[in-house]
Design a protein around this motif. Structure first.
Motif, short mmCIF file in Angstrom:
data_model
loop_
_atom_site.label_atom_id
_atom_site.label_comp_id
_atom_site.label_asym_id
_atom_site.label_seq_id
_atom_site.Cartn_x
_atom_site.Cartn_y
_atom_site.Cartn_z
N MET A 69 10.77 -7.94 -0.01
CA MET A 69 10.50 -7.03 1.21
C MET A 69 9.79 -7.27 2.85
O MET A 69 10.33 -7.63 3.69
CB MET A 69 8.80 -5.61 1.58
N THR A 70 8.97 -9.14 2.38
CA THR A 70 8.21 -9.22 4.33
C THR A 70 9.69 -10.67 4.19
O THR A 70 9.99 -10.24 6.08
CB THR A 70 7.35 -10.10 3.41
N ILE A 174 2.50 -3.90 9.76
CA ILE A 174 2.81 -2.36 9.32
C ILE A 174 3.07 -2.57 7.48
O ILE A 174 2.56 -2.13 6.54
CB ILE A 174 4.13 -1.68 9.49
N ILE A 175 4.04 -3.62 7.02
CA ILE A 175 4.92 -3.58 6.11
C ILE A 175 3.79 -4.46 5.14
O ILE A 175 3.34 -3.56 4.15
CB ILE A 175 6.62 -3.99 6.00
N LEU A 181 -1.61 -2.42 -0.46
CA LEU A 181 -1.92 -0.79 -0.59
C LEU A 181 -0.89 0.03 -1.68
O LEU A 181 -1.32 1.04 -1.47
CB LEU A 181 -2.46 -0.06 0.54
N GLY A 182 -0.23 -0.34 -1.76
CA GLY A 182 1.14 -0.02 -2.45
C GLY A 182 1.22 0.06 -3.92
O GLY A 182 1.61 0.21 -4.60
N GLY A 183 0.21 -0.23 -4.05
CA GLY A 183 0.13 -1.36 -5.49
C GLY A 183 0.49 -2.89 -6.25
O GLY A 183 0.81 -2.72 -7.41
N SER A 184 0.59 -3.41 -4.83
CA SER A 184 1.00 -4.91 -5.96
C SER A 184 -0.14 -5.31 -6.81
O SER A 184 0.86 -5.83 -7.97
CB SER A 184 0.81 -5.45 -4.33
N PHE A 185 -1.40 -4.99 -6.46
CA PHE A 185 -1.96 -5.41 -7.22
C PHE A 185 -3.40 -4.79 -8.07
O PHE A 185 -4.15 -4.92 -8.88
CB PHE A 185 -3.13 -6.72 -6.67
N TYR A 186 -2.78 -3.79 -8.31
CA TYR A 186 -4.05 -2.01 -9.18
C TYR A 186 -2.53 -1.55 -9.16
O TYR A 186 -1.81 -0.97 -8.68
CB TYR A 186 -4.56 -2.48 -8.58
N ASN A 202 2.53 6.61 0.96
CA ASN A 202 3.31 5.60 1.24
C ASN A 202 4.11 5.05 0.58
O ASN A 202 5.11 5.05 -0.95
CB ASN A 202 1.79 4.07 0.78
N PRO A 203 5.53 4.94 1.33
CA PRO A 203 6.55 4.64 1.01
C PRO A 203 6.92 3.37 -0.57
O PRO A 203 7.40 3.37 -0.85
CB PRO A 203 7.39 4.66 1.75
N VAL A 204 6.31 2.84 -0.35
CA VAL A 204 5.65 1.05 -0.70
C VAL A 204 5.47 1.18 -2.64
O VAL A 204 6.38 0.69 -2.93
CB VAL A 204 5.27 -0.04 -0.13
N VAL A 205 4.69 2.44 -2.47
CA VAL A 205 4.36 2.79 -3.34
C VAL A 205 5.45 2.92 -4.69
O VAL A 205 5.50 2.30 -5.24
CB VAL A 205 3.43 3.61 -3.61
#
Length: 253
Positions: A69-70, A174-175, A181-186, A202-205
């Motif tokens: 994404m980044t 933002i991204i 906070l979108g569940g990358s590590f959990y 959060n759309p990233v979720v």
């Protein structure tokens, strides 16, 4: 379709990647490896499994999506902003090249760079933990759609930005936080009910969840919903870019 023009812009953008391999490829890979070592070792020693998946393997999809994404946003935004900054964008706009061809070339190059980077990170992660991909075709689909969607989003940012500070504002503030906070590590299922509900806004979720499902066959959100949200984001990007070229927003003035 002016394929010669598309090919020329695409190859020019890709050539910049090969000239700056340390910044474009090695630096993100090293940063992601450090994330993997730190989070995998520090948290993995306390959380052995998440949803039946070893924690070291569980965070791999999130790390790939974080970089994808980044880097997609960064590559696409800089790719179109720099011609604006130098004034060469007017040569592109006055050439016999349609808006579709311009977007196809710049966004295609940015997405290609991100996919190459994501593939390298996946190969690097396999050196740390054993990985088994249950749905490889879905993995490729989510990889392509995410890279394309965020490259289009980066293209929009590059046109909107009036300076290098604005160019970095959205990716950094933002991204990246939304990705963490979108569940990358959990897993968001580990959160209390209230915060799990908040996370669903959060759309990233949905992107991370769908991508993780392609690895392990388990996800926080149904894969059909994840795919639908990804397509909605892609469609929104296309609508905004269509409006930009129709009105000439920050391109013709």
């Amino acid at each position: 379709m002016n394929l010669h023009a598309v090919r020329a812009i695409y190859l020019f953008e890709m050539a910049r990647t090969w000239r700056t391999l340390m910044q474009s490829i090695f630096s993100p890979v090293i940063s992601t490896s450090l994330y993997f070592v730190v989070f995998g070792s520090a948290i993995g020693s306390r959380i052995t499994e998440v949803n039946g998946v070893p924690y070291g393997a569980f965070i791999v999809p999130g790390l790939i999506m974080l970089s994808l994404m980044t880097e997609s946003v960064s590559n696409a935004s800089f790719g179109i902003y720099f011609p604006k900054f130098t004034g060469t964008i007017y040569e592109v706009l006055s050439a016999p090249v349609s808006a579709t061809e311009v977007v196809l070339a710049y966004v295609g190059a940015a997405a290609s760079k991100s996919i190459i980077l994501g593939t390298i990170i996946l190969a690097t992660a396999s050196l740390f933990v054993p990985l088994h991909i249950e749905h490889p075709l879905w993995l490729v689909l989510f990889l392509l759609l995410t890279a394309l969607s965020f490259s289009l989003f980066g293209f929009i940012i590059g046109i909107w930005a009036n300076g290098f500070e604005q160019l970095q504002f959205i990716p950094m503030l933002i991204i990246t936080p939304l990705t963490f906070l979108g569940g990358s590590f959990y897993s968001i299922d580990m959160l209390p009910d209230f915060w799990r509900t908040v996370s669903l806004f959060n759309p990233v979720v949905y992107l991370i969840s769908g991508f993780r499902w392609s690895f392990f066959g388990a996800a926080d959100v149904d894969v059909a919903i994840s795919l639908g949200m990804t397509l909605v984001f892609l469609a929104a990007d296309l609508i905004i870019i269509g409006w930009i070229f129709k009105t000439g927003y920050r391109l013709k003035n």
